[in-house]
Motif scaffolding. Sequence first.
Motif, short mmCIF file in Angstrom:
data_model
loop_
_atom_site.label_atom_id
_atom_site.label_comp_id
_atom_site.label_asym_id
_atom_site.label_seq_id
_atom_site.Cartn_x
_atom_site.Cartn_y
_atom_site.Cartn_z
N ALA A 1 0.83 -1.20 0.00
CA ALA A 1 0.00 0.00 0.00
C ALA A 1 0.87 1.25 0.00
O ALA A 1 0.57 2.23 -0.70
CB ALA A 1 -0.94 -0.01 1.20
N ASN A 2 1.97 1.23 0.75
CA ASN A 2 2.88 2.36 0.78
C ASN A 2 3.50 2.61 -0.60
O ASN A 2 3.56 3.74 -1.08
CB ASN A 2 3.97 2.13 1.83
N ARG A 3 3.93 1.55 -1.24
CA ARG A 3 4.53 1.65 -2.58
C ARG A 3 3.50 2.22 -3.58
O ARG A 3 3.81 3.09 -4.39
CB ARG A 3 5.03 0.27 -3.03
N LEU A 4 2.27 1.72 -3.49
CA LEU A 4 1.21 2.22 -4.37
C LEU A 4 0.89 3.69 -4.11
O LEU A 4 0.72 4.47 -5.05
CB LEU A 4 -0.05 1.38 -4.21
N ALA A 5 0.84 4.08 -2.84
CA ALA A 5 0.56 5.47 -2.50
C ALA A 5 1.64 6.39 -3.06
O ALA A 5 1.33 7.48 -3.58
CB ALA A 5 0.43 5.63 -0.99
N GLU A 6 2.89 5.97 -2.99
CA GLU A 6 3.98 6.77 -3.56
C GLU A 6 3.82 6.92 -5.07
O GLU A 6 3.99 8.01 -5.61
CB GLU A 6 5.33 6.13 -3.23
N LYS A 7 3.50 5.82 -5.75
CA LYS A 7 3.32 5.88 -7.20
C LYS A 7 2.09 6.71 -7.57
O LYS A 7 2.10 7.45 -8.55
CB LYS A 7 3.23 4.47 -7.78
N LEU A 8 1.03 6.58 -6.77
CA LEU A 8 -0.17 7.37 -7.03
C LEU A 8 0.06 8.85 -6.76
O LEU A 8 -0.49 9.71 -7.46
CB LEU A 8 -1.35 6.85 -6.21
N ASN A 9 0.89 9.20 -5.79
CA ASN A 9 1.23 10.61 -5.58
C ASN A 9 2.04 11.16 -6.76
O ASN A 9 1.85 12.31 -7.17
CB ASN A 9 1.98 10.80 -4.26
N GLU A 10 2.91 10.34 -7.32
CA GLU A 10 3.63 10.75 -8.54
C GLU A 10 2.63 10.96 -9.68
O GLU A 10 2.72 11.95 -10.42
CB GLU A 10 4.65 9.69 -8.93
N LEU A 11 1.68 10.05 -9.81
CA LEU A 11 0.65 10.19 -10.85
C LEU A 11 -0.17 11.45 -10.62
O LEU A 11 -0.46 12.20 -11.55
CB LEU A 11 -0.24 8.94 -10.87
N LEU A 12 -0.54 11.71 -9.36
CA LEU A 12 -1.31 12.90 -9.01
C LEU A 12 -0.56 14.16 -9.41
O LEU A 12 -1.15 15.08 -9.99
CB LEU A 12 -1.59 12.89 -7.50
N ALA A 13 0.73 14.21 -9.14
CA ALA A 13 1.54 15.38 -9.51
C ALA A 13 1.50 15.60 -11.03
O ALA A 13 1.34 16.73 -11.50
CB ALA A 13 2.97 15.20 -9.04
N ASN A 14 1.63 14.53 -11.78
CA ASN A 14 1.60 14.64 -13.24
C ASN A 14 0.23 15.07 -13.75
O ASN A 14 0.13 15.86 -14.68
CB ASN A 14 2.04 13.31 -13.87
N TYR A 15 -0.82 14.55 -13.13
CA TYR A 15 -2.17 14.97 -13.51
C TYR A 15 -2.37 16.46 -13.25
O TYR A 15 -3.00 17.16 -14.05
CB TYR A 15 -3.22 14.16 -12.75
N GLN A 16 -1.86 16.96 -12.13
CA GLN A 16 -2.07 18.36 -11.80
C GLN A 16 -1.37 19.28 -12.81
O GLN A 16 -1.95 20.28 -13.24
CB GLN A 16 -1.57 18.66 -10.37
N ILE B 1 -5.53 7.34 -2.79
CA ILE B 1 -4.39 7.41 -1.87
C ILE B 1 -4.90 7.39 -0.43
O ILE B 1 -4.36 6.68 0.42
CB ILE B 1 -3.54 8.68 -2.16
N LEU B 2 -5.95 8.14 -0.15
CA LEU B 2 -6.55 8.15 1.18
C LEU B 2 -7.11 6.78 1.54
O LEU B 2 -6.96 6.31 2.68
CB LEU B 2 -7.65 9.21 1.26
N THR B 3 -7.73 6.11 0.58
CA THR B 3 -8.28 4.76 0.81
C THR B 3 -7.18 3.79 1.20
O THR B 3 -7.39 2.89 2.02
CB THR B 3 -9.03 4.27 -0.44
N LEU B 4 -6.00 3.97 0.62
CA LEU B 4 -4.86 3.11 0.94
C LEU B 4 -4.27 3.44 2.32
O LEU B 4 -3.43 2.70 2.83
CB LEU B 4 -3.78 3.24 -0.13
N GLY B 5 -4.71 4.55 2.91
CA GLY B 5 -4.25 4.92 4.24
C GLY B 5 -3.15 5.96 4.26
O GLY B 5 -2.45 6.11 5.27
N TYR B 6 -2.98 6.70 3.17
CA TYR B 6 -1.90 7.68 3.06
C TYR B 6 -2.46 9.05 2.71
O TYR B 6 -3.65 9.21 2.46
CB TYR B 6 -0.86 7.20 2.03
N THR B 7 -1.59 10.04 2.65
CA THR B 7 -1.99 11.42 2.40
C THR B 7 -1.61 11.82 0.98
O THR B 7 -0.44 11.70 0.60
CB THR B 7 -1.28 12.36 3.40
N PRO B 8 -2.57 12.32 0.22
CA PRO B 8 -2.22 12.82 -1.12
C PRO B 8 -1.46 14.14 -1.03
O PRO B 8 -1.73 14.97 -0.16
CB PRO B 8 -3.59 13.03 -1.79
N LEU B 9 -0.49 14.29 -1.91
CA LEU B 9 0.23 15.55 -2.00
C LEU B 9 -0.75 16.65 -2.40
O LEU B 9 -1.68 16.40 -3.19
CB LEU B 9 1.35 15.46 -3.03
#
Length: 158
Positions: free
Chosen positions: A14-29, A72-80
């Motif tokens: 979940a931590n690894r996925l949250a990191e990758k999803l935060n990278e994806l979020l940054a690119n989407y923004q 990201i929140l569902t996985l238990g982490y904080t979105p950038l």
Amino acid sequence: MSDTNAIGLQSANANRLAEKLNELLANYQVFYMNARGCHWNVKGPQFFELHNQFELMYTDLLTKVDEIAERILTLGYTPLHAYSDYARLSTVREVTNVHDAAQCVQTMLDGLSTLLQIQRDVLDTANDADDEGTASQVSDYIREQEKTVWMLSAYLGK
């Protein structure tokens, strides 16, 4: 202490996925802002057509930004949520002063290409983690965006 999160995924995965999803979020923004810029600034005979198309794109991107952050929140982490983080992590580069219709469309193609690469990496990681929720979400994005790439490429005569 459990090594799984609230939805039953291994915490390390979940931590690894949250990191990758935060990278994806940054690119989407960053891509979202590029789409807004093209919407506002495109000029020429294709203005009305592209102005409307870019609005559809950035509206869809805004929805996806929210969905990624909520995953990201569902996985238990904080979105950038700071633009400085987005600028640091994003491989989609911001564009400025783009007015030419073909250049605007190419900007959208370049951004989608980057998103597709990142999303395929997220999909692989999600599949390895048995995370059907993330895999399904990202798989849907990939399918939609591949069609958009085809349409924008056709628009440019490629």
